[in-house]
Design a protein around this motif. Structure first.
Motif, PDB file in Angstrom:
ATOM      1  N   PRO A  95       0.803  -1.224   0.000  1.00 34.97           N
ATOM      2  CA  PRO A  95       0.000   0.000   0.000  1.00 34.97           C
ATOM      3  C   PRO A  95       0.836   1.273   0.000  1.00 34.97           C
ATOM      4  CG  PRO A  95      -0.962  -1.605   1.480  1.00 34.97           C
ATOM      5  CD  PRO A  95       0.341  -2.186   1.020  1.00 34.97           C
ATOM      6  N   ARG A  99       0.398   3.962  -2.917  1.00 32.73           N
ATOM      7  CA  ARG A  99      -0.109   5.307  -2.656  1.00 32.73           C
ATOM      8  C   ARG A  99       0.821   6.381  -3.227  1.00 32.73           C
ATOM      9  NH1 ARG A  99      -2.772   4.928   3.506  1.00 32.73           N
ATOM     10  NH2 ARG A  99      -4.380   3.422   2.903  1.00 32.73           N
ATOM     11  N   ALA A 103      -0.173   8.962  -6.385  1.00 41.63           N
ATOM     12  CA  ALA A 103      -0.047  10.418  -6.239  1.00 41.63           C
ATOM     13  C   ALA A 103       0.880  11.027  -7.286  1.00 41.63           C
ATOM     14  CB  ALA A 103       0.470  10.757  -4.847  1.00 41.63           C
ATOM     15  N   THR A 189      -0.284   4.762   9.169  1.00 40.45           N
ATOM     16  CA  THR A 189       0.162   4.334   7.843  1.00 40.45           C
ATOM     17  C   THR A 189       0.190   2.813   7.759  1.00 40.45           C
ATOM     18  OG1 THR A 189       2.438   4.622   8.625  1.00 40.45           O
ATOM     19  CG2 THR A 189       1.505   6.396   7.293  1.00 40.45           C
ATOM     20  N   ILE A 220       0.133  11.539   1.868  1.00 41.69           N
ATOM     21  CA  ILE A 220      -0.076  10.506   0.854  1.00 41.69           C
ATOM     22  C   ILE A 220      -0.050   9.115   1.489  1.00 41.69           C
ATOM     23  CG2 ILE A 220       0.947   9.420  -1.182  1.00 41.69           C
ATOM     24  CD1 ILE A 220       1.958  12.299  -1.911  1.00 41.69           C
ATOM     25  N   LEU A 221       0.944   8.858   2.311  1.00 45.64           N
ATOM     26  CA  LEU A 221       1.084   7.525   2.914  1.00 45.64           C
ATOM     27  C   LEU A 221      -0.047   7.221   3.887  1.00 45.64           C
ATOM     28  CD1 LEU A 221       4.925   7.520   3.590  1.00 45.64           C
ATOM     29  CD2 LEU A 221       3.705   6.158   1.883  1.00 45.64           C
ATOM     30  N   ALA A 223      -3.074   8.767   3.811  1.00 43.97           N
ATOM     31  CA  ALA A 223      -4.368   9.085   3.207  1.00 43.97           C
ATOM     32  C   ALA A 223      -5.180  10.011   4.120  1.00 43.97           C
ATOM     33  CB  ALA A 223      -5.147   7.818   2.874  1.00 43.97           C
TER      34      ALA A 223
END
Length: 440
Positions: A95, A99, A103, A189, A220-221, A223
């Motif tokens: 994941p 991710r 992005a 995360t 980003i990591l 979310a």
């Protein structure tokens, strides 16, 4: 060296393009500065991906690297080892990797690391040891376990170095290489698709060139959006813990830390010194080996039986310590940690962040701790010093960021801002203001 934010603005303004930036990143990756940094590269794929990237995306087709313990679709996940070199290929990206790609980031390679992430020094006898980016005259340790990830960022080969932090494995190499490393609260995360060291303590996180880039990478990591605000330093109440963190500190680190406090106070920061006697309990709490030994042994025990001769002896020695932990000792450890966290959180509650040296030493030479039984004593001495300060935050289930605080011409020194779990946004807000104050 421009950070991700400045580079992305340049891309949007048409001052450059992602392929040009990728070509530069690859040139650096192939240079002597990145010797032993990568265990596997994907340069052709990266050039193609950057050519078709969207400059309006958050990572805009720019380079990131991934520590060798993260799954990448179609590749084995050796985690810096020789014994897993021919493991089955991963069926999907972890994941964290997925991710960053979603992005707009472009993965250029898997980065070298301490075998199975079990050391803060960064030495690897299988793939070589990447030299610290700060001193071209003396090959110095990069710090670990996310060694290659740190050098990829510090050298300019990547904007984000994806790594993991179990006892300091992001913040130690960030401090020693003069970059930023943010260890978020672990639960924020996903660690799925990452070969574990300690399922209790592992955190997926990243190193960057600035605090604002650290916020982007974390958003980003994890979310999620960070609410950092723009309050001045005077709006925050900061603490310095005087016991334990300064034991065995080198003069260069002590001077850089004290100079940083002076600069922060001049910028309006309210800083008070406190005692945290609970830190003295950690030795007894972890006396039977701690989470990393027990949980790594649970994962490695069958592999050690089959392929133990192929392990780094220093890593195998630490894993095998978990073989002697009894079930009741492990349960006692869980309960003791829970109680310890509650008491430490109560002491820290009045403060927005705590200031400490990330590690008490600057980077020693690779030669002094290179593989070899005759250097084991020095290796384990250095390893213990490097892990001591940052591992306190992992035991707390907390969050922390390391910022460079050395003066020009000095070896890198890290300033760590930290707090308990889920204080991530406050720590990042203070870090933004701290970074500005130290750069003025």
């Amino acid at each position: 060296m421009n950070d991700l934010h400045a580079t992305r603005l340049d891309l949007l303004a048409g001052g450059t393009d992602a392929r040009t930036k990728m070509e530069r990143a690859i040139d650096i990756s192939r240079s002597a500065a990145c010797q032993h940094v990568f265990t596997r590269t994907m340069f052709d794929e990266a050039l193609q991906a950057s050519s078709t990237s969207d400059p309006a995306s958050r990572l805009a087709g720019l380079a990131f690297t991934a520590k060798d313990l993260f799954d990448v679709e179609g590749q084995a996940t050796p985690a810096g080892s020789a014994v897993l070199a021919h493991a089955p290929a991963a069926k999907a990206d972890s994941p964290a990797v997925a991710r960053l790609r979603a992005a707009g980031g472009v993965l250029t390679g898997r980065t070298n690391m301490t075998e199975f992430a079990f050391s803060g020094v960064g030495v690897n006898p299988h793939h070589g040891t990447p030299a610290n980016a700060s001193d071209p005259a003396v090959p110095r340790i990069p710090g670990g376990s996310s060694s290659g990830a740190a050098v990829s960022v510090a050298s300019g080969a990547a904007f984000i170095g994806l790594g993991s932090d179990t006892g300091g494995s992001i913040r130690i190499p960030a401090a020693l290489n003069g970059i930023v490393g943010f260890k978020n609260t672990a639960r924020l995360t996903p660690t799925a698709g990452a070969l574990p060291l300690s399922t209790t303590l592992d955190t997926a996180c990243a190193m960057t060139r600035s605090v604002r880039d650290a916020i982007t990478a974390h958003e980003i990591l994890a979310a999620r959006r960070v609410t950092a605000g723009n309050a001045p330093l005077a709006a925050y109440r900061l603490a310095v813990v005087k016991n334990v963190f300064f034991d065995g500190i080198e003069p260069a680190v002590a001077n850089a830390f004290e100079r940083s406090l002076k600069m922060l106070r001049a910028a309006g920061a309210r800083i008070v010194e406190i005692e945290l006697p609970e830190l003295a309990e950690l030795g007894a709490i972890n006396a039977t080996g701690g989470f990393s030994a027990a949980e790594s042994y649970a994962w490695h025990r069958l592999l050690l039986e089959r392929s133990g001769a192929g392990y780094d002896p220093r890593v195998a020695q630490r894993i095998l310590r978990g073989a002697t932990m009894k079930a009741h000792e492990y349960i006692d450890l869980i309960n003791a940690r829970r109680d310890w966290i509650a008491r430490v959180e109560a002491v820290l509650a009045p403060f927005d962040a705590v200031l400490s040296p990330t590690v008490p030493i600057t980077a020693p030479s690779i030669a002094s701790v290179a593989p070899g039984a005759e250097r084991d004593e020095e290796f384990f001495r250095v390893n213990a010093l490097l892990l001591r300060n940052p591992s306190i935050v992992n035991m707390l289930d907390g969050c922390a960021i390391s910022l460079p605080c050395q003066a020009p011409g000095e070896l890198p020194v890290g300033l760590m801002l930290w707090h308990a779990a889920l204080h991530d946004d406050a720590v990042l807000a203070v870090a933004l203001q701290t970074e500005r104050a130290l750069q003025e």
